[in-house]
Scaffold this motif. Structure first.
Motif, PDB file in Angstrom:
ATOM      1  N   GLY A 154      40.039  76.470 115.078  1.00  0.00           N
ATOM      2  CA  GLY A 154      40.824  75.310 114.697  1.00  0.00           C
ATOM      3  C   GLY A 154      42.272  75.583 114.326  1.00  0.00           C
ATOM      4  O   GLY A 154      42.977  74.670 113.900  1.00  0.00           O
ATOM      5  N   GLU A 192      33.883  77.845 120.275  1.00  0.00           N
ATOM      6  CA  GLU A 192      33.616  76.412 120.247  1.00  0.00           C
ATOM      7  C   GLU A 192      34.743  75.735 121.018  1.00  0.00           C
ATOM      8  O   GLU A 192      35.879  76.224 121.032  1.00  0.00           O
ATOM      9  CB  GLU A 192      33.602  75.889 118.806  1.00  0.00           C
ATOM     10  CG  GLU A 192      32.434  76.387 117.982  1.00  0.00           C
ATOM     11  CD  GLU A 192      31.102  75.831 118.465  1.00  0.00           C
ATOM     12  OE1 GLU A 192      31.040  74.630 118.808  1.00  0.00           O
ATOM     13  OE2 GLU A 192      30.132  76.605 118.507  1.00  0.00           O
ATOM     14  N   ALA A 223      39.080  71.303 119.500  1.00  0.00           N
ATOM     15  CA  ALA A 223      39.194  69.858 119.309  1.00  0.00           C
ATOM     16  C   ALA A 223      40.534  69.374 119.849  1.00  0.00           C
ATOM     17  O   ALA A 223      41.565  70.029 119.632  1.00  0.00           O
ATOM     18  CB  ALA A 223      39.076  69.517 117.826  1.00  0.00           C
ATOM     19  N   PRO A 227      38.585  67.301 126.243  1.00  0.00           N
ATOM     20  CA  PRO A 227      38.871  68.664 126.699  1.00  0.00           C
ATOM     21  C   PRO A 227      38.763  68.859 128.209  1.00  0.00           C
ATOM     22  O   PRO A 227      39.537  69.616 128.794  1.00  0.00           O
ATOM     23  CB  PRO A 227      37.839  69.511 125.960  1.00  0.00           C
ATOM     24  CG  PRO A 227      37.510  68.716 124.739  1.00  0.00           C
ATOM     25  CD  PRO A 227      37.569  67.285 125.186  1.00  0.00           C
TER      26      PRO A 227
END
Length: 153
Positions: free
Chosen positions: A47, A18, A21, A28
């Motif tokens: 994360g 993914e 963040a 990004p």
């Protein structure tokens, strides 16, 4: 027939994660014309940072090379989310930052982890200009950070 970037990643046993963040006020990746600029990517997975500390004191050069590869994989995820990896024509520039202990001078070898991944995934189109810079600190105490610029078609 040339293998797609996705097939090359699969051959390496890698999957696009993914998109990491942002840890501050930025996105990004952004596209301007035929150029995609990827923000600095940390060695994040699910994360979380995979390691913290200085290379040459607590983080080995070999471990940092693997972390640089993860940064590049995260950059590929950002590119894919924005324009699709199949649209990359050329990797133009990679800049790698290495949080270095005093006296550590192996930054180029560390950033080879990112460069080698891009070369494998894109072949000749993955050959790029590069800077490998030693710094005293990186965000969140990350050992490495990588940013990438690509041309898309």
């Amino acid at each position: 027939m040339t293998a797609t970037p996705y097939a090359k990643l699969a051959e390496l046993g890698l999957e696009l994660p993914e998109v990491a963040a942002p840890v501050a006020s930025y996105v990004p990746a952004v596209q301007s014309g035929r150029t995609v600029y990827v923000s600095g990517q940390l060695p994040m997975a699910e994360g979380k940072l995979l390691a913290t500390g200085k290379v040459g004191a607590g983080v080995s050069a070999e471990q940092a090379k693997d972390l640089a590869q993860r940064c590049a994989l995260n950059a590929l995820a950002a590119i894919d989310a924005l324009v699709g990896l199949e649209n990359v024509v050329k990797v133009v520039k990679l800049t790698g930052f290495v949080a270095s202990a005093p006296g550590f001078t192996g930054q180029p070898g560390v950033i080879n982890g990112a460069s080698d991944l891009l070369g494998t995934v894109f072949g000749e189109a993955g050959r790029h200009a590069r800077s490998a810079v030693g710094v005293s600190e990186l965000p969140l105490d990350a050992p490495v950070e990588v940013e990438v610029i690509v041309e898309v078609g």
